[in-house]
Design a protein around this motif. Structure first.
Motif, PDB file in Angstrom:
ATOM      1  N   ARG A  60       4.898  12.861 -19.705  1.00 26.21           N
ATOM      2  CA  ARG A  60       5.013  13.899 -18.520  1.00 26.21           C
ATOM      3  C   ARG A  60       6.150  13.410 -17.735  1.00 26.21           C
ATOM      4  O   ARG A  60       6.074  12.124 -17.249  1.00 26.21           O
ATOM      5  CB  ARG A  60       3.943  14.399 -17.866  1.00 26.21           C
ATOM      6  N   ILE A  61       7.083  14.506 -17.232  1.00 23.72           N
ATOM      7  CA  ILE A  61       7.909  13.993 -15.998  1.00 23.72           C
ATOM      8  C   ILE A  61       7.151  14.384 -14.652  1.00 23.72           C
ATOM      9  O   ILE A  61       6.577  15.458 -14.443  1.00 23.72           O
ATOM     10  CB  ILE A  61       9.179  14.789 -15.954  1.00 23.72           C
ATOM     11  N   ARG A  62       7.030  13.500 -13.896  1.00 20.13           N
ATOM     12  CA  ARG A  62       5.898  13.569 -12.806  1.00 20.13           C
ATOM     13  C   ARG A  62       6.766  13.817 -11.316  1.00 20.13           C
ATOM     14  O   ARG A  62       6.118  14.169 -10.572  1.00 20.13           O
ATOM     15  CB  ARG A  62       4.928  12.131 -12.755  1.00 20.13           C
ATOM     16  N   GLY A  63       7.969  13.634 -11.601  1.00 20.41           N
ATOM     17  CA  GLY A  63       8.672  13.587 -10.203  1.00 20.41           C
ATOM     18  C   GLY A  63       9.653  15.103 -10.332  1.00 20.41           C
ATOM     19  O   GLY A  63       9.165  16.040 -10.995  1.00 20.41           O
ATOM     20  N   SER A  64      10.555  15.165  -9.619  1.00 22.67           N
ATOM     21  CA  SER A  64      11.108  16.326  -9.476  1.00 22.67           C
ATOM     22  C   SER A  64      12.336  16.625 -10.890  1.00 22.67           C
ATOM     23  O   SER A  64      12.515  15.388 -11.189  1.00 22.67           O
ATOM     24  CB  SER A  64      11.954  16.645  -8.175  1.00 22.67           C
ATOM     25  N   TRP A  65      12.471  17.653 -11.236  1.00 22.63           N
ATOM     26  CA  TRP A  65      13.308  17.725 -12.387  1.00 22.63           C
ATOM     27  C   TRP A  65      14.752  17.471 -12.036  1.00 22.63           C
ATOM     28  O   TRP A  65      15.589  16.827 -12.694  1.00 22.63           O
ATOM     29  CB  TRP A  65      13.359  19.461 -12.663  1.00 22.63           C
ATOM     30  N   LEU A  66      15.278  17.554 -10.778  1.00 18.99           N
ATOM     31  CA  LEU A  66      16.605  17.050 -10.377  1.00 18.99           C
ATOM     32  C   LEU A  66      16.596  15.430 -10.567  1.00 18.99           C
ATOM     33  O   LEU A  66      17.662  14.850 -11.158  1.00 18.99           O
ATOM     34  CB  LEU A  66      16.906  17.382  -9.168  1.00 18.99           C
ATOM     35  N   GLU A 106      11.541   5.641 -12.680  1.00 22.87           N
ATOM     36  CA  GLU A 106      11.253   6.012 -11.308  1.00 22.87           C
ATOM     37  C   GLU A 106      11.665   7.465 -11.212  1.00 22.87           C
ATOM     38  O   GLU A 106      11.060   8.369 -10.458  1.00 22.87           O
ATOM     39  CB  GLU A 106      12.042   5.198 -10.251  1.00 22.87           C
ATOM     40  N   ALA A 107      12.782   7.730 -11.893  1.00 23.53           N
ATOM     41  CA  ALA A 107      13.443   9.072 -11.809  1.00 23.53           C
ATOM     42  C   ALA A 107      12.577  10.213 -12.660  1.00 23.53           C
ATOM     43  O   ALA A 107      12.367  11.357 -12.248  1.00 23.53           O
ATOM     44  CB  ALA A 107      14.671   9.110 -12.655  1.00 23.53           C
ATOM     45  N   PHE A 108      11.839   9.639 -13.477  1.00 21.74           N
ATOM     46  CA  PHE A 108      10.688  10.419 -14.435  1.00 21.74           C
ATOM     47  C   PHE A 108       9.273  10.668 -13.635  1.00 21.74           C
ATOM     48  O   PHE A 108       8.396  11.235 -14.044  1.00 21.74           O
ATOM     49  CB  PHE A 108      10.562  10.110 -15.881  1.00 21.74           C
ATOM     50  N   GLY A 109       9.125   9.785 -12.574  1.00 19.80           N
ATOM     51  CA  GLY A 109       7.984   9.591 -11.792  1.00 19.80           C
ATOM     52  C   GLY A 109       7.015   8.832 -12.765  1.00 19.80           C
ATOM     53  O   GLY A 109       5.563   9.281 -12.484  1.00 19.80           O
ATOM     54  N   ASN A 110       7.203   8.013 -13.577  1.00 16.85           N
ATOM     55  CA  ASN A 110       6.324   7.355 -14.454  1.00 16.85           C
ATOM     56  C   ASN A 110       5.762   5.891 -13.815  1.00 16.85           C
ATOM     57  O   ASN A 110       5.790   4.889 -14.554  1.00 16.85           O
ATOM     58  CB  ASN A 110       6.827   7.244 -15.794  1.00 16.85           C
TER      59      ASN A 110
END
Lengths: 330, 266
Positions: free
Chosen positions: B133-139, B218-222
């Motif tokens: 899952r992408i846990r951070g922001s979509w941007l 980091e961008a995907f919040g993983n």
């Protein structure tokens, strides 16, 4: 001055091998030069240098008024090139190939498309225009490749063995196309292994061997040198050899050659098929029966035999001996 | 028009031709897309439970690594495409035209972005299916994908040069394996850097592949607070470090490849 090709002292080395050994060429505006030689003689090397695909190790060259070595990109704007191996993309359609070439000649989107359709029509490829090139026959690929060379209406055209590998019918078709082109005043440098092809298309012929010109002149001058065409015949019964010889003697340019054990005779003639008909008429009148008769045109091999005393030896590649130079009327 | 503008215009024409070929020879595309699916499934299910990452599920940790490895392998395609062109008659046509001397390379590297876009999309879908899952922001996530593509683009130029020097598709495929496997394995792609022994770990920390992977992760919040990045500059500033490498690679390999292309055939 616009459409001339001028080269002097061209030299190209590949390691120890001298591919071009001081080649001089001159093709005046609107004329056709046939560069004739066997495989490995340096024909392709010369074309690749003049079309900026290859760098020479020495000499000077000027195409369409532009120095080839000083300003190759200006040369590319003025020339069309079609090589021995069709330079087309197999996965694209005929139209897509020509459209791409037009765009890269910077004709713009609309003119590139228009020109592509126009050329496909002219080269009898309109029906196959939207099929991938990998479904094309060898002759169709060559025509498409030639069309690619003509996209920008070049003043100078280079064709490297345009009919090598084609069947006799496609070859004749290609000659018709080229003749029509030439009637429009294009300057052409054509390489070929076939004396007949140079004879059909070229105003002047340069015979090249080991990277050097070994003879130049018109097709007629060259043929006069090698002895032109010969009528060859085999009589039905050996008793008629003498009768046949005296008939042949009346049209022969030189002495009639006789090979008694094969019942064969041959004589140099001028006038091609007309001369053959005349021989047949006279033999018929004299009541000579024939087993076989034919007109044999001189080949590149004959030229080489005369000029160098050696057979034309292909340095590389396939030693194909096209037999369509012999017109059998048996 | 300016030289650069012509390079882009002609490059666009060549790229269009390459993209038509993607459609006409779909077999190639199938293999390009199957291998990333295979990687996602293999790593997720074979290593999934045996490599514990503090605070992050291994499958989430894994995805950025798979993305990076796959786009780098995608560059092999550029090399193979260039090598194939160089062997065929079409290159003589290109070289005899008054087109930009860099267009064949510009077009090839550009059209290969399409391949990478497709394979990233397929991988992302597969990842979502196995629990990523992408846990951070979509941007941020979009930024992560863009960084992957930019790095892949730069790497394409390395392989374009290789394709010009070694004009044989088979050699390129084999040679690139020898280079790309160590490069993508001695990194944080599949295991945490902490798990690597001394010298390998230092190499991995400064390996641009690690920087791209970490930046994407980091961008995907993983990532997790419980699992901080190593305390070296490259890992503290992965985006900057990755972009630095992009700049270096392009500055070296664009002019090198263009010069090589001009001289080819002589």
């Amino acid at each position: 001055m616009e459409g001339t090709i001028r080269a002097s002292g061209l030299v190209k080395r590949y390691g120890e091998v001298l591919a071009l050994d001081g080649l001089d060429l001159e093709v005046p505006q609107g004329t056709v030069l046939g560069l004739l030689g066997p495989n490995g003689a340096g024909k392709t090397t010369a074309v690749r240098i003049l079309t900026t695909l290859l760098q020479a190790d020495g000499g000077r060259a000027e195409v369409a008024g532009v120095d080839v070595f000083e300003d190759p990109s200006a040369v590319r704007e003025r020339i069309g090139v079609s090589g021995q191996y069709a330079a087309v993309d197999e996965h694209l359609t005929g139209f897509e190939n020509l459209d791409m070439v037009g765009r890269l000649y910077r004709l713009g989107r609309r003119r590139a498309r228009l020109r592509a359709r126009e050329l496909l029509d002219r080269f009898d490829l309109a029906d196959a225009a939207d099929r991938p090139v990998k479904t094309y026959s060898g002759g169709m690929r060559r025509r498409l490749d030639l069309a690619g060379a003509l996209v920008a209406e070049p003043t100078v055209l280079f064709l490297d063995e345009p009919t090598t590998g084609l069947d006799p019918r496609s070859r004749l078709g290609m000659w018709d196309i080229l003749r029509e082109l030439l009637s429009q005043g294009t300057t052409l440098l054509l390489t070929t292994q076939y004396l007949e092809e140079a004879d059909q298309l070229a105003d002047e012929i340069v015979v090249i061997d080991h990277g050097r010109a070994i003879a130049r002149g018109t097709a007629d001058q060259l043929k006069a040198q090698v002895g032109g065409e010969r009528v060859e015949l085999v009589v039905r019964v050996p008793e008629q050899l003498d009768a046949a010889r005296s008939v042949l003697q009346t049209v022969s340019l030189g002495d009639v050659q006789v090979t008694p054990h094969a019942h064969a005779l041959s004589a140099g003639v001028t006038g091609g098929a007309d001369a053959l008909m005349e021989v047949l008429r006279r033999l018929d009148t004299a009541g000579v029966g024939l087993l076989d008769v034919g007109l044999r045109r001189p080949t590149l091999d004959d030229v080489f035999l005369t000029l160098t005393g050696q057979h034309a030896e292909p340095a590389t590649g396939d030693p194909q001996a096209p037999d369509e130079h012999t017109t059998e009327v048996a | 028009m300016h030289r650069l503008a012509w390079a882009l215009a002609d490059g666009h024409v060549v790229a269009k031709r390459n993209i038509i070929k993607i459609v006409r020879v779909p077999e190639v595309l199938v293999f390009v897309l199957i291998s990333p699916i295979m990687f996602v499934l293999l790593f997720a299910y074979v290593f999934g439970d045996s490599i514990p990452i503090p605070g992050v599920d291994y499958r989430e940790f894994l995805m950025a690594g798979i993305f990076t490895q796959t786009v780098i392998f995608g560059a092999t395609f550029t090399g193979a495409g260039i090598a194939e062109d160089m062997q065929k008659g079409i290159i003589d046509r290109f070289r005899s035209l008054p087109m930009s001397r860099s267009a064949v390379l510009v077009g090839r590297t550009a059209s290969d972005i399409v391949y990478n876009l497709l394979s990233i999309a397929i991988m992302a879908l597969t990842g979502l299916l196995v629990g990523w899952r992408i846990r951070g922001s979509w941007l941020d996530a979009v930024g992560g994908f863009v960084l992957l593509l930019v790095f892949a683009y730069a790497f394409s130029w390395i392989m374009a040069y290789v394709g010009l020097v070694v004009p044989s598709v088979e050699v390129i495929n084999n040679a690139s394996f020898i280079v790309i496997f160590p490069l993508t394995f001695i990194a944080n792609t599949f295991v945490p850097l902490e798990n690597l022994p001394g010298p390998l770990r230092t190499f991995a920390e400064w390996n641009p592949v690690s920087a791209v992977t970490l930046a994407a992760r980091e961008a995907f919040g993983n990532t997790s607070e419980a699992f901080p990045a190593p305390d070296v500059w490259s890992m503290r500033h992965p985006v900057a470090y990755a972009l630095l490498w992009v700049g270096i690679i392009l500055a070296i390999f664009v002019p090198l490849s263009v010069r090589r292309y001009r001289r080819s055939g002589s």
